[in-house]
Design a protein around this motif. Structure first.
Motif, short mmCIF file in Angstrom:
data_model
loop_
_atom_site.label_atom_id
_atom_site.label_comp_id
_atom_site.label_asym_id
_atom_site.label_seq_id
_atom_site.Cartn_x
_atom_site.Cartn_y
_atom_site.Cartn_z
N ARG A 88 -37.00 39.23 -104.96
CA ARG A 88 -38.36 40.47 -103.83
C ARG A 88 -39.63 39.35 -103.87
O ARG A 88 -40.60 39.38 -103.28
CB ARG A 88 -39.15 41.47 -105.21
CG ARG A 88 -38.40 42.62 -104.85
CD ARG A 88 -38.97 43.53 -105.07
NE ARG A 88 -38.10 44.90 -104.95
CZ ARG A 88 -37.70 45.65 -103.91
NH1 ARG A 88 -38.83 45.48 -103.20
NH2 ARG A 88 -36.88 46.71 -104.31
N ARG A 89 -39.23 37.81 -104.32
CA ARG A 89 -40.33 36.84 -104.13
C ARG A 89 -40.21 36.05 -102.94
O ARG A 89 -39.62 35.65 -102.43
CB ARG A 89 -40.20 35.73 -104.82
CG ARG A 89 -41.64 35.50 -106.71
CD ARG A 89 -41.94 35.08 -107.16
NE ARG A 89 -41.42 35.47 -108.57
CZ ARG A 89 -40.41 35.02 -108.73
NH1 ARG A 89 -40.04 34.10 -108.75
NH2 ARG A 89 -40.41 35.57 -109.75
N LEU A 102 -34.44 39.26 -101.14
CA LEU A 102 -34.46 40.92 -100.17
C LEU A 102 -34.66 40.95 -99.20
O LEU A 102 -33.61 41.77 -98.27
CB LEU A 102 -34.65 41.34 -101.47
CG LEU A 102 -34.47 43.22 -101.41
CD1 LEU A 102 -33.33 43.20 -101.23
CD2 LEU A 102 -35.72 43.53 -101.89
N GLU A 103 -35.74 40.65 -98.40
CA GLU A 103 -36.29 40.84 -96.88
C GLU A 103 -34.66 40.52 -95.71
O GLU A 103 -34.63 40.85 -95.22
CB GLU A 103 -37.33 40.39 -97.21
CG GLU A 103 -38.74 40.98 -97.17
CD GLU A 103 -40.20 39.82 -96.30
OE1 GLU A 103 -40.65 40.62 -95.41
OE2 GLU A 103 -40.44 39.56 -97.46
N HIS A 104 -34.32 38.97 -95.97
CA HIS A 104 -33.43 38.10 -95.44
C HIS A 104 -32.06 39.06 -95.38
O HIS A 104 -31.56 39.94 -95.16
CB HIS A 104 -33.40 37.07 -95.99
CG HIS A 104 -32.42 36.32 -95.26
ND1 HIS A 104 -33.02 35.25 -94.16
CD2 HIS A 104 -31.04 35.15 -95.60
CE1 HIS A 104 -32.23 34.74 -93.57
NE2 HIS A 104 -30.85 34.77 -94.67
N MET A 105 -31.73 39.48 -97.22
CA MET A 105 -30.87 40.38 -97.13
C MET A 105 -30.72 41.69 -96.34
O MET A 105 -30.22 42.56 -95.65
CB MET A 105 -30.36 40.18 -98.12
CG MET A 105 -29.79 39.42 -99.62
SD MET A 105 -29.29 39.29 -101.16
CE MET A 105 -30.66 39.77 -101.91
N LEU A 106 -32.25 42.23 -96.36
CA LEU A 106 -32.62 44.05 -95.54
C LEU A 106 -31.79 43.61 -94.32
O LEU A 106 -31.72 45.34 -93.64
CB LEU A 106 -33.68 44.08 -96.30
CG LEU A 106 -33.41 45.37 -97.73
CD1 LEU A 106 -35.25 45.11 -98.27
CD2 LEU A 106 -32.24 45.68 -97.63
N SER A 107 -31.30 42.44 -93.69
CA SER A 107 -31.21 42.48 -91.96
C SER A 107 -30.21 42.92 -91.37
O SER A 107 -29.59 43.59 -90.68
CB SER A 107 -31.06 41.18 -91.47
OG SER A 107 -29.41 40.46 -91.98
#
Length: 125
Positions: A88-89, A102-107
């Motif tokens: 999450r960092r 996580l943001e990257h993976m949530l695409s």
């Protein structure tokens, strides 16, 4: 046991391991669905109830990457809390551009899970 039975067993074990990872990472149900590439909440909960759910190849591939990412983090960051918080960092490393892993993976793309896994494998040497 047949090959397909082995795959089904792997899917069930993978989902159970992912449930523990999701808890450690503090993932919402929506985030879990996105990471696993599942559109239907009811399908997700049906699979979680079954001992050996028949998971699509795409979901098995995603589980494989997610389990590998988790394992790599545990090796790279021996403090479990630091390892779990890392996803999450915000991260300035090239694949992330200031966003969290996580943001990257949530695409929603399998390739994005692969990129995070590859990045962590490179960090491990």
């Amino acid at each position: 046991k047949t090959f397909s039975a082995d795959i089904a067993a792997a899917g069930g074990a993978g989902l159970r391991a992912f449930a523990r990872i999701a808890e450690a990472w503090g993932l919402t149900v929506a985030e879990q669905l996105k990471l696993l590439g599942i559109a239907s909440r009811s399908t997700f909960f049906k699979w979680r109830r079954e001992h050996e759910p028949r998971l699509p190849q795409d979901t098995l591939e995603r589980l494989s990457y997610l389990l590998g990412i988790y394992k790599s983090l545990q090796i790279l960051l021996p403090d479990p809390r630091a390892a779990d918080e890392w996803v999450r960092r915000p991260n300035n490393a090239p694949p992330f551009g200031g966003r969290s892993a996580l943001e990257h993976m949530l695409s929603g793309q399998v390739a994005d899970l692969y990129v995070v896994r590859q990045y962590l494998d490179a960090q491990r040497g």
